[in-house]
Design an enzyme around this catalytic site. Structure first.
Site, PDB file in Angstrom:
ATOM      1  CE1 TYR A  54      43.172  55.045  33.441  1.00 23.79           C
ATOM      2  CE2 TYR A  54      42.405  53.584  35.696  1.00 23.79           C
ATOM      3  CZ  TYR A  54      42.287  54.504  34.769  1.00 23.79           C
ATOM      4  OH  TYR A  54      42.826  56.230  35.805  1.00 23.79           O
ATOM      5  N   GLY A 287      50.382  53.129  41.904  1.00 21.30           N
ATOM      6  CA  GLY A 287      50.238  51.900  40.773  1.00 21.30           C
ATOM      7  C   GLY A 287      51.407  51.259  41.246  1.00 21.30           C
TER       8      GLY A 287
HETATM    9  P1  NDP Z   1      52.168  57.001  40.266  1.00 22.75           P
HETATM   10  O1  NDP Z   1      52.106  58.275  39.979  1.00 22.75           O
HETATM   11  O2  NDP Z   1      52.532  55.851  41.772  1.00 22.75           O
HETATM   12  O3  NDP Z   1      53.480  55.653  39.464  1.00 22.75           O
HETATM   13  C1  NDP Z   1      53.264  53.992  39.826  1.00 22.75           C
HETATM   14  C2  NDP Z   1      54.143  54.076  38.522  1.00 22.75           C
HETATM   15  O4  NDP Z   1      55.361  54.145  39.063  1.00 22.75           O
HETATM   16  C3  NDP Z   1      54.417  51.782  39.259  1.00 22.75           C
HETATM   17  O5  NDP Z   1      53.762  51.772  38.235  1.00 22.75           O
HETATM   18  C4  NDP Z   1      55.389  52.090  38.888  1.00 22.75           C
HETATM   19  O6  NDP Z   1      56.050  52.311  37.553  1.00 22.75           O
HETATM   20  C5  NDP Z   1      56.192  52.625  39.718  1.00 22.75           C
HETATM   21  N1  NDP Z   1      57.150  52.249  41.096  1.00 22.75           N
HETATM   22  C6  NDP Z   1      55.609  52.753  42.227  1.00 22.75           C
HETATM   23  N2  NDP Z   1      56.196  51.986  43.160  1.00 22.75           N
HETATM   24  C7  NDP Z   1      57.120  52.246  42.944  1.00 22.75           C
HETATM   25  C8  NDP Z   1      58.659  52.018  43.940  1.00 22.75           C
HETATM   26  N3  NDP Z   1      58.283  51.391  44.908  1.00 22.75           N
HETATM   27  N4  NDP Z   1      59.762  51.782  43.279  1.00 22.75           N
HETATM   28  C9  NDP Z   1      60.253  52.066  41.943  1.00 22.75           C
HETATM   29  N5  NDP Z   1      58.969  52.397  41.262  1.00 22.75           N
HETATM   30  C10 NDP Z   1      57.529  52.259  41.308  1.00 22.75           C
HETATM   31  O7  NDP Z   1      50.831  56.560  40.160  1.00 22.75           O
HETATM   32  P2  NDP Z   1      49.644  56.177  38.477  1.00 22.75           P
HETATM   33  O8  NDP Z   1      50.616  57.029  37.920  1.00 22.75           O
HETATM   34  O9  NDP Z   1      50.201  54.669  38.532  1.00 22.75           O
HETATM   35  O10 NDP Z   1      48.491  56.324  39.100  1.00 22.75           O
HETATM   36  C11 NDP Z   1      48.328  56.041  40.103  1.00 22.75           C
HETATM   37  C12 NDP Z   1      46.446  54.999  39.936  1.00 22.75           C
HETATM   38  O11 NDP Z   1      45.425  56.613  39.838  1.00 22.75           O
HETATM   39  C13 NDP Z   1      46.358  54.648  38.612  1.00 22.75           C
HETATM   40  O12 NDP Z   1      46.675  53.310  38.180  1.00 22.75           O
HETATM   41  C14 NDP Z   1      44.903  54.889  38.000  1.00 22.75           C
HETATM   42  O13 NDP Z   1      44.171  54.063  38.722  1.00 22.75           O
HETATM   43  C15 NDP Z   1      45.040  56.252  39.260  1.00 22.75           C
HETATM   44  N6  NDP Z   1      45.308  57.350  37.879  1.00 22.75           N
HETATM   45  C16 NDP Z   1      44.191  58.379  37.390  1.00 22.75           C
HETATM   46  C17 NDP Z   1      44.172  58.960  36.000  1.00 22.75           C
HETATM   47  C18 NDP Z   1      42.510  59.697  35.328  1.00 22.75           C
HETATM   48  O14 NDP Z   1      42.987  60.434  34.944  1.00 22.75           O
HETATM   49  N7  NDP Z   1      41.548  59.265  36.352  1.00 22.75           N
HETATM   50  C19 NDP Z   1      45.704  59.371  35.766  1.00 22.75           C
HETATM   51  C20 NDP Z   1      46.398  58.671  36.017  1.00 22.75           C
HETATM   52  C21 NDP Z   1      46.257  57.723  36.836  1.00 22.75           C
HETATM   53  P3  NDP Z   1      57.158  50.824  36.895  1.00 22.75           P
HETATM   54  O15 NDP Z   1      57.372  49.657  37.284  1.00 22.75           O
HETATM   55  O16 NDP Z   1      56.632  50.530  35.329  1.00 22.75           O
HETATM   56  O17 NDP Z   1      58.256  52.001  36.505  1.00 22.75           O
END
Ligand code: NDP
Length: 329
Positions: A54, A287
């Site tokens: 990351y 996230g």
């Molecule tokens: P989500 O699918 O929950 O996406 C999170 C993103 O969605 C935020 O960063 C934001 O993006 C948007 N968001 C979240 N909540 C809201 C809200 N209430 N209102 C509006 N927009 C919102 O999860 P992630 O994809 O971030 O994954 C979570 C975690 O999982 C990661 O941080 C990581 O630790 C892990 N992960 C692991 C992977 C792996 O290969 N092992 C791959 C991917 C993730 P924005 O503001 O930019 O629109």
């Protein structure tokens, strides 16, 4: 906040946890990291997820500084790293004994901790015999540098081979897997992995519960300028949203938004609670690129009782992707 066992291990992990992919170092600076992690901990979140890949280590550095500032006692939180993408040189990637050990030492330094609670193989490595990786993980466990090890996006077959290698040589088997799991992507968690929950006592720390934000409804009417899909380097996410498959997801997200409104919650809450409704999910990793999102997402817990069997049926009718021939859990 409720706490669940990480598979059949004794470790109690909060049902919501907090991760830093995309956000830390890109959308979130040091001050934001402190407020986000402080608010998460205050709400009962005890697990913070990270990886060497990351931000090429920047995310771990930021999280390490935030942990120092916040001063949580070390026995009150769980922190992870993942090994696979450590750099461009041949010895800096994959799951060789060497890179698994180097990756751990670097993560410990950047996160400023003496041990990692969870250490994941971020992807399978076809160039390394599984026994070599298992032995490297076992060695780190014996040295007290990691407590539990696991995998991310491995197949059931690869996990079974790792488990068998560990049992055959009296080494520590994997405890958890980190798969994607959300309303659009459920086959592994609800299908392929089913035998492993019993066989290995496998726990799951699931990622992208909101499908990178699609399941918040924020993309229902176009791509907001300040969202992940507009970040340089993440064009592939935007392309996938604009593909036929992405448009199908958007159509479903709109229908889910209507359903969520009818039962008095947001589609974000409905989508997060749907993940939590599966008892094989040990923790849902949230996230957030800003504090207001995290606060909104945590409020899902107030609506748990609304996810009745009838609502779950209505959700199934919209998403239409229940793994065939298998019960949901
Ligand atoms: P989500 O699918 O929950 O996406 C999170 C993103 O969605 C935020 O960063 C934001 O993006 C948007 N968001 C979240 N909540 C809201 C809200 N209430 N209102 C509006 N927009 C919102 O999860 P992630 O994809 O971030 O994954 C979570 C975690 O999982 C990661 O941080 C990581 O630790 C892990 N992960 C692991 C992977 C792996 O290969 N092992 C791959 C991917 C993730 P924005 O503001 O930019 O629109």
């Amino acid at each position: 906040m409720d706490y669940r066992r990480l598979g059949k291990s004794g470790l109690k992990v909060s049902e919501f946890s907090f991760g830093s992919w995309v956000t830390f170092g890109k959308q979130v600076d040091g001050g934001d990291a402190v407020s986000l992690m402080g608010a998460a901990y205050e709400a009962g979140i005890n697990f913070f997820d990270n990886a060497e890949g990351y931000g090429q280590g920047a995310s771990e550095t930021l999280m390490g500084e935030a942990l120092q500032t916040l001063g949580f006692t070390r026995d009150s939180f769980i922190v992870s790293s993942k090994v696979f993408w450590g750099g461009s040189k041949p010895t800096q990637r994959g799951l060789s004994f060497k890179h698994v050990v180097d990756g751990c030492h670097q993560a410990l330094k950047r996160l400023q901790v003496e041990y990692l609670d969870l250490y994941f193989c971020h992807r399978p490595d076809v160039d390394t015999p599984v026994e070599e990786t298992v032995r490297a993980m076992h060695t780190l466990v014996m040295q007290g540098k990691i407590l539990y090890w696991g995998t991310s996006e491995w197949t059931a077959q690869q996990l079974t081979e790792a488990y068998a290698a560990a049992r055959a040589h009296n080494l520590t088997p994997p405890t958890m897997e980190q798969p994607e799991y959300n309303l659009f992507n459920r086959n592994k968690v609800e299908g392929e992995f089913l035998p492993l929950y019993e066989l290995m006592g496998l726990g799951t720390t699931i990622w992208s519960p909101l499908a990178s934000g699609i399941l918040t409804g924020k993309y229902n009417d176009g791509i907001p300028a300040d969202s992940r899909m507009n970040l340089p380097g993440y064009e592939w996410l935007k392309d996938s949203l604009e593909s036929d498959g992405g448009q199908d997801k958007l159509r479903k997200a709109r229908e889910l938004t209507t359903l969520a409104g009818e039962i008095g919650m947001s589609v974000t809450h409905l989508s997060l609670l749907w993940c939590l409704a599966n008892p094989h999910v040990s923790t849902v990793i949230l996230g957030a690129s800003r504090l207001s999102q995290l606060q909104e997402n945590l409020k899902a817990l107030d609506h748990k009782a609304k996810l009745t069997p009838e609502v779950l049926e209505r959700i199934e009718a919209i998403v239409g992707n229940k793994p065939e021939g298998l019960k949901r859990y």
